[in-house]
Scaffold this motif. Structure first.
Motif, short mmCIF file in Angstrom:
data_model
loop_
_atom_site.label_atom_id
_atom_site.label_comp_id
_atom_site.label_asym_id
_atom_site.label_seq_id
_atom_site.Cartn_x
_atom_site.Cartn_y
_atom_site.Cartn_z
N UNK A 142 0.86 -1.18 0.00
CA UNK A 142 0.00 0.00 0.00
C UNK A 142 0.90 1.24 0.00
N UNK A 143 0.53 2.25 -0.76
CA UNK A 143 1.33 3.47 -0.85
C UNK A 143 1.63 4.03 0.54
N UNK A 144 2.87 4.45 0.73
CA UNK A 144 3.30 4.95 2.02
C UNK A 144 2.82 6.39 2.22
N UNK A 145 2.90 6.85 3.46
CA UNK A 145 2.62 8.23 3.80
C UNK A 145 3.75 8.74 4.68
N UNK A 146 4.03 10.03 4.58
CA UNK A 146 5.14 10.61 5.34
C UNK A 146 4.79 12.05 5.70
N UNK A 147 5.65 12.69 6.49
CA UNK A 147 5.47 14.09 6.79
C UNK A 147 5.45 14.91 5.50
N UNK A 148 6.31 14.54 4.56
CA UNK A 148 6.38 15.28 3.31
C UNK A 148 5.09 15.15 2.50
N UNK A 149 4.50 13.95 2.49
CA UNK A 149 3.25 13.79 1.74
C UNK A 149 2.13 14.60 2.37
N UNK A 150 2.14 14.71 3.70
CA UNK A 150 1.15 15.54 4.38
C UNK A 150 1.31 17.00 3.97
N UNK A 151 2.53 17.48 3.98
CA UNK A 151 2.80 18.86 3.59
C UNK A 151 2.43 19.09 2.13
N UNK A 152 2.82 18.16 1.26
CA UNK A 152 2.52 18.30 -0.17
C UNK A 152 1.01 18.35 -0.39
N UNK A 153 0.28 17.54 0.39
CA UNK A 153 -1.18 17.54 0.25
C UNK A 153 -1.75 18.92 0.55
N UNK A 154 -1.38 19.49 1.70
CA UNK A 154 -1.95 20.77 2.09
C UNK A 154 -1.55 21.89 1.14
N UNK A 155 -0.42 21.77 0.48
CA UNK A 155 0.01 22.80 -0.45
C UNK A 155 -0.74 22.74 -1.77
N UNK A 156 -1.01 21.54 -2.27
CA UNK A 156 -1.59 21.39 -3.60
C UNK A 156 -3.10 21.25 -3.60
N UNK A 157 -3.66 20.66 -2.54
CA UNK A 157 -5.09 20.34 -2.53
C UNK A 157 -6.00 21.53 -2.85
N UNK A 158 -5.76 22.72 -2.28
CA UNK A 158 -6.68 23.83 -2.58
C UNK A 158 -6.81 24.12 -4.07
N UNK A 159 -5.70 24.14 -4.78
CA UNK A 159 -5.75 24.45 -6.21
C UNK A 159 -6.58 23.42 -6.97
N UNK A 160 -6.40 22.15 -6.64
CA UNK A 160 -7.09 21.09 -7.38
C UNK A 160 -8.58 21.04 -7.02
N UNK A 161 -8.90 21.10 -5.74
CA UNK A 161 -10.31 20.98 -5.33
C UNK A 161 -11.11 22.20 -5.78
N UNK A 162 -10.54 23.38 -5.66
CA UNK A 162 -11.26 24.58 -6.09
C UNK A 162 -11.52 24.53 -7.59
N UNK A 163 -10.51 24.15 -8.36
CA UNK A 163 -10.68 24.05 -9.80
C UNK A 163 -11.71 22.99 -10.17
N UNK A 164 -11.69 21.86 -9.47
CA UNK A 164 -12.68 20.80 -9.74
C UNK A 164 -14.10 21.31 -9.52
N UNK A 165 -14.32 22.01 -8.41
CA UNK A 165 -15.66 22.52 -8.13
C UNK A 165 -16.10 23.53 -9.19
#
Length: 230
Positions: free
Chosen positions: A71-94
Motif C-alpha cells: 500500500x502506498x506509504x505516507x510521510x510528513x512530506x506527503x502531508x505537507x505536499x497535500x496541504x500545499x496542492x489540494x486547494x488548487x485542485x479541489x477549487x478548480x474541480x468545483x
C-alpha cells in the motif's frame, strides 16, 4: 472461473482494495498478499497482478522489482505536499463541475451525499471516509477535464487516509458540530453546482478544505509542521 470469463470478480477486488486502503483497513506500507487475494475473490494471479499495476498507476499501491506489492506509504512530506496542492485542485474541480457537469452526474452526486449524511448520522466512520471520497471523486468527474482528474484522484487517496486519523478519535460535541458543517457544505456545493455558479462553488471548496485542514492538522500534523493556510 477467471477474470476473462467473469470480470465482475476483478471489479469486486478493485473496489474492495480501494475501500480497504482509503479506510486504512490496509494501512500505509502494508504488504498485499497476491495468493490470499486470488483465493478470496476466486481469481488466478495474473488478473490480480494486472489490477495491482493499474492501482499502482492510480497511486494506491507501490510496486518495486523483487518486492511484494505494498500500500502506498505516507510521510510528513506527503502531508505537507497535500496541504500545499489540494486547494488548487479541489477549487478548480468545483468550478469546472459547475460549468460542465450534467444533470445525470448531479443526480449521482446527490445520492452519494445521502449516503454520506447517513454515515454521519449513524457515526459510521468507514462510511464517512468512503462516501466523502466518492463525493469529491464525482465532482472531479463532473469537471470533464482529463488533466485534472488524475491529480484529484491521487490527492483523494491521502485525503481519505489523513481524514481517517481524525475520524478515529472519540466523538465530541465539537467534532459532531464540524461534521455537520462539512455535511452542510456538501449540500451547498450541490446547490451551487446545480445553479452553475462557478465562483460560489470554488469558494465552498476553499472553505471545505480549510475545515479539513484545521481538523487534520490538529490530529495528524507532525509536531512543528503547520499546515499552510488555504
Amino acid at each position: 472461473m477467471d477474470a476473462e470469463i467473469n470480470p465482475d470478480r476483478k471489479g469486486n477486488l478493485g473496489l474492495a482494495l480501494r475501500r480497504r486502503i482509503l479506510t486504512m483497513e490496509l494501512p500505509p506500507g502494508a504488504v498485499l498478499d497476491e495468493v490470499a487475494l486470488s483465493e478470496e475473490f476466486g481469481l488466478s494471479r495474473p488478473p490480480v497482478r494486472e489490477l495491482m499495476r493499474q492501482m499502482a498507476g492510480e497511486g494506491y499501491i507501490e510496486l518495486e522489482a523483487n518486492r511484494a506489492a505494498r500500500v502506498s506509504s505516507m510521510s510528513y512530506q506527503s502531508l505537507r505536499d497535500f496541504f500545499l496542492l489540494a486547494p488548487m485542485i479541489y477549487i478548480t474541480a468545483n468550478r469546472l463541475a459547475a460549468e460542465n457537469g450534467t444533470r445525470g452526474q448531479l443526480d449521482v452526486l446527490k445520492k452519494i451525499q445521502q449516503s454520506f449524511r447517513k454515515s454521519v448520522d449513524n457515526c459510521d466512520v468507514e462510511g464517512r471516509v468512503f462516501y466523502n471520497d466518492q463525493f469529491h471523486r464525482q465532482i472531479g468527474e463532473m469537471a470533464h477535464n482529463v488533466y485534472l482528474v488524475p491529480s484529484l484522484r491521487r490527492l483523494q487517496i491521502d485525503h481519505a487516509r489523513i481524514g481517517k486519523v481524525f475520524y478515529k478519535y472519540p466523538n465530541t460535541p465539537r467534532m459532531q458540530e464540524e461534521l455537520e458543517l462539512a455535511t452542510q457544505q456538501h449540500d451547498e456545493m450541490i446547490a451551487t453546482i446545480e445553479k452553475r455558479d462557478a465562483d460560489a462553488a470554488g469558494e465552498l471548496a476553499r472553505l471545505h478544505l480549510e475545515l479539513s485542514r484545521r481538523n487534520m492538522a490538529m490530529y495528524a500534523a507532525p509536531e512543528g509542521l503547520e499546515a499552510p493556510s488555504l
